[in-house]
Design a protein around this motif. Structure first.
Motif, PDB file in Angstrom:
ATOM      1  N   THR A 248       0.851  -1.186   0.000  1.00 37.65           N
ATOM      2  CA  THR A 248       0.000   0.000   0.000  1.00 37.65           C
ATOM      3  C   THR A 248       0.886   1.235   0.000  1.00 37.65           C
TER       4      THR A 248
ATOM      5  N   SER B  95       0.642   5.260  -0.015  1.00 34.63           N
ATOM      6  CA  SER B  95      -0.291   6.371   0.204  1.00 34.63           C
ATOM      7  C   SER B  95       0.470   7.682   0.247  1.00 34.63           C
ATOM      8  N   ASP B  96      -0.183   8.735  -0.212  1.00 40.37           N
ATOM      9  CA  ASP B  96       0.410  10.073  -0.146  1.00 40.37           C
ATOM     10  C   ASP B  96      -0.665  11.078   0.229  1.00 40.37           C
ATOM     11  N   THR B  97      -0.230  12.293   0.514  1.00 36.86           N
ATOM     12  CA  THR B  97      -1.142  13.396   0.850  1.00 36.86           C
ATOM     13  C   THR B  97      -1.078  14.462  -0.236  1.00 36.86           C
TER      14      THR B  97
ATOM     15  N   SER C  28      -8.685   7.580  -4.342  1.00 34.47           N
ATOM     16  CA  SER C  28      -8.178   8.950  -4.303  1.00 34.47           C
ATOM     17  C   SER C  28      -9.315   9.946  -4.150  1.00 34.47           C
TER      18      SER C  28
ATOM     19  N   THR D  87      -3.729  10.139  -2.528  1.00 33.90           N
ATOM     20  CA  THR D  87      -4.021   8.940  -3.317  1.00 33.90           C
ATOM     21  C   THR D  87      -3.416   7.723  -2.638  1.00 33.90           C
ATOM     22  N   THR D  88      -4.115   6.599  -2.759  1.00 33.11           N
ATOM     23  CA  THR D  88      -3.616   5.333  -2.211  1.00 33.11           C
ATOM     24  C   THR D  88      -3.650   4.264  -3.299  1.00 33.11           C
TER      25      THR D  88
ATOM     26  N   LYS E 217      -2.975   0.231  -4.057  1.00 32.14           N
ATOM     27  CA  LYS E 217      -2.837  -1.064  -3.403  1.00 32.14           C
ATOM     28  C   LYS E 217      -2.479  -2.107  -4.458  1.00 32.14           C
TER      29      LYS E 217
END
Length: 717
Positions: free
Chosen positions: A370, A372-374, A426, A432-433, A435
């Protein structure tokens, strides 16, 4: 079908009429036969009665009662067959007259017995019996005439039905033939159209293959034409970065290096997507350390995250196994792409990577990555197309952040190539993530692997007294190689094409040749062919080419090269390759016959098993390496000697050489693969020896040995 049904119905109707007429005709003939039998029986009875009276011989009347019984039976049969409205009156009269006739005959006989011959003759002569006989004959004649009319009518009906049945049958056959002809013409027409369609499809397929070949050639040429100057750009940029520079110059050099690396990444993306779509991207599974891969990933991206003041966190669930078996290169490529995108599109906050185990059974496991970001996020309408080629969320995204739009496409196809799955979640402005779920099997511990899953090699110094021959036509690449080789204190000679390389090899012994593929006058392929066939030299030849398409390495090896290095040339890779192939200080002696390396396809089991060697070495890597180098040097010589013995038909030498080869290959764990062949050669008999069999055994042995030599070289590297 309706027409056929009508025709068949009428034909069947007439056939039934024909059958019925035949049955009726048979019945009428039976009646005629019964009438004839009745007349015969009555005449016979009269004859017996008259004979008995006239001759006064009672033997004539023996069985008269039986004759009368037959007459009654015949009459009864006639009544049963003939009885109808038109013949009822005649049958009544016939029955009466026959009964009267039988009674008269019996009365004559009774008179004959009681009153004598004269009285019986008087009864016979009074004409009553004659009149009864004539009356019976007349009625039978009338019945026969009536039945003959029925027979004629039935015969006419039969003839008519037969003619109609024949006519309808002829019509049916005609339409059947016509239908068959029409069906044949229709099927032939369809087959012809199908053949035309197949020809058009085949032509289209040939055109498609031709276009694909043109595309591959274009990509290969583009790769070569761009990578060749990029080799010089990045090479000299690296050299400049090692020189004393002021701040402004260092800034410029750094910008050039970054731009060159970005351009190289774009080229690699285009080549990767081309390989995947053409089915030439292959999965190469090895055992690797998952935590080592994640550590390398953190080391790679931590400076970039710090530069943008972002938090970069990597976590892994304790239940996730560390040693896995799979394609570590493709996993790294997936994680690098996803992490690079996350950092690229995140201005503040951070990027987190979490690894978890979602399923495990026996030796199989599925791992969930996984990322993930900001960052800026993705609009919901764009999520479905985010993995499409050359696609980014907005046109402004490309202008602001750059990139080809191929990264996520490559990621998705690489994951699917490994039977995995990827999804994205997202929200615009909220991050957005991604997987990614990938299947692996549990790996085994390999003492030669470090934490990131790649093989470490112990690099020894290159002998200072070796001679290298460099065949390269590009001036910038020549200068770069001159600098590298000079900095390593190596002696070398630079030539511009394959023809000059051949001339140099004829005049001076060299230890190794660095050969560019595309050169004027004579290219690298032609040059190495002449080195092997005309000069009969086994000097190591390292291909240097900007072609980065799948299959280029195999082509180089099959043509006679010993190794393959892609441009831009990596300094460490070049150094390691030179070190491996110049293990001896003196130039190597040419072999009697060159042994080309055929390579082995991905998925082919490895031949070499180092368990025995490692037990002997007790962890001494230098000893293992030295033994493998001796194996690489000794095995070709033994094979050459064996080939000469087989060609000469020297059975004693064949046996001795095969026995010696068993010793050579035993420490490398090749007994399982090579001993069956070597034992046949070791036990060869003069009486049963056949040159063709020997050649076949040698070719099989040579192919396995060449693969084993290459594996040994790969282990040394």
């Amino acid at each position: 079908m309706t027409l056929f049904i009508v025709l068949q119905f009428n034909s069947a109707k007439n056939i039934r009429s024909l059958i019925s007429g035949n049955e009726q005709l048979l019945k009428e003939l039976n009646v005629k036969n019964e009438i004839q039998k009745l007349q015969t029986s009555m005449a016979k009875t009269d004859s017996k009665v008259r004979g008995a009276v006239i001759s006064q011989d009672t033997t004539h009347i023996t069985g008269i009662e039986a004759e009368i019984a037959v007459i009654k039976a015949d009459l009864k049969e006639i009544n049963k067959i003939v009885k109808n409205d038109s013949t009822e009156k005649l049958l009544t009269q016939l029955n009466y007259l026959v009964d009267e006739k039988n009674s008269f005959n019996l009365l004559v006989l009774d008179t004959f017995y009681s009153k004598g011959k004269s009285a019986a003759e008087k009864m016979i002569n009074n004409q009553k019996g004659k009149r009864l006989g004539e009356a019976i004959t007349g009625i039978l004649h009338q019945l026969d005439t009536t039945r003959q009319t029925a027979i004629n009518r039935t015969t006419h009906l039969i003839d008519t039905s037969g003619q109609k049945a024949q006519s309808w049958g002829t019509v049916l056959v005609f339409f059947a033939c016509l239908s068959s002809l029409l069906a044949f013409l229709y099927i032939t027409s369809r087959i012809h159209k199908q053949e035309q369609l197949i020809e058009a499809l085949d032509e289209s397929q040939q055109q498609e293959k031709k276009l694909a070949s043109v595309k591959d050639q274009f990509l290969a040429n583009m790769s070569h034409e761009i990578r060749t100057p990029m080799n010089a750009v990045l090479g000299f940029t690296n050299l400049l970065q090692t020189q004393p520079l002021n701040d402004k110059s260092r800034e410029y050099v750094t910008a050039i290096s970054a731009a060159g690396k970005s351009l190289l990444e774009i080229i690699n993306d285009i080549l990767d997507i081309s390989k995947i779509e053409s089915g030439m991207m292959r999965i190469e599974a090895t055992s690797f350390s998952l935590r080592g891969v994640l550590h390398s990933l953190y080391t790679l991206f931590h400076p970039k995250a710090e530069e943008k003041q972002l938090l970069l966190g990597i976590t892994i669930n304790d239940q996730v196994p560390d040693l896995l078996y799979g394609d570590v290169m493709r996993l790294t490529q997936v994680l690098v792409n996803l992490t690079s995108n996350a950092i690229k599109f995140t201005a503040s906050g951070g990027v987190s990577i979490h690894v978890d185990k979602i399923w495990e059974e026996d030796n199989a496991v599925r791992i969930l990555f996984t990322v993930s970001d900001t960052g800026i996020g993705i609009e919901p309408a764009q999520l479905d197309s985010i993995f499409d080629r050359f696609n980014q969320a907005e046109a402004s995204t490309t202008r602001k952040y750059g990139g080809t739009g191929l990264g996520l496409t490559i990621v998705k196809q690489l994951i699917e190539l490994q039977n995995g799955f990827i999804s994205v979640e997202s929200k615009p402005g909220a991050g957005t993530t991604f997987k990614a779920e990938l299947p692996y099997t549990l790996g085994e511990f390999n003492p030669d692997t470090n934490d990131n899953g790649y093989t470490e090699t112990e690099i020894s110094p290159i002998p200072p007294d070796i001679w290298l021959l460099v065949a390269e036509d590009n001036q910038l690449n020549q200068n770069l190689l001159r600098h590298l080789l000079s900095s390593w204190k190596l002696r070398y000679k630079v030539v511009n094409n394959g023809h000059e390389a051949l001339q140099a090899l004829e005049k001076h012994p060299y230890d190794l040749v660095l050969m560019d593929i595309q050169m004027p006058e004579m290219d690298g392929y032609s040059a190495v062919t002449k080195i092997r066939q005309d000069l009969h030299s086994n000097i190591p030849v390292i291909a240097m080419t900007a072609h980065a398409m799948e299959g280029e390495r195999e082509k180089c090896l099959q043509m006679g090269m010993n190794e393959y290095i892609s441009k831009p040339i990596d300094e460490d890779t070049l150094y390691r390759t030179i070190q491996v192939y110049t293990g001896k200080s003196a130039a190597r002696e040419p072999m009697a016959a060159y042994l080309p390396y055929n390579g082995h396809e991905n998925g082919t089991p490895h031949l070499i098993n180092l368990r025995y060697l490692r037990e002997l070495s007790k962890g001494d890597k230098a000893f293992e390496k030295n033994m493998l180098q001796q194996f690489v040097a000794q095995l070709p010589d033994d094979l050459s000697l064996l080939k000469q013995a087989i060609q000469a038909g020297n059975i004693d030498l064949i046996r001795a050489t095969a026995h010696n080869l068993k010793t050579t290959v035993s420490f490398a764990g090749l007994e399982l693969h090579l001993y069956p062949i070597l034992e046949q050669l070791e036990h060869a008999e003069e009486q049963t020896w056949h040159p063709i069999t020997g050649a076949e055994l040698f070719n099989s042995l040579k192919q396995l040995c060449v693969q084993a030599i290459q594996e040994a070289i790969d282990i040394i590297l």
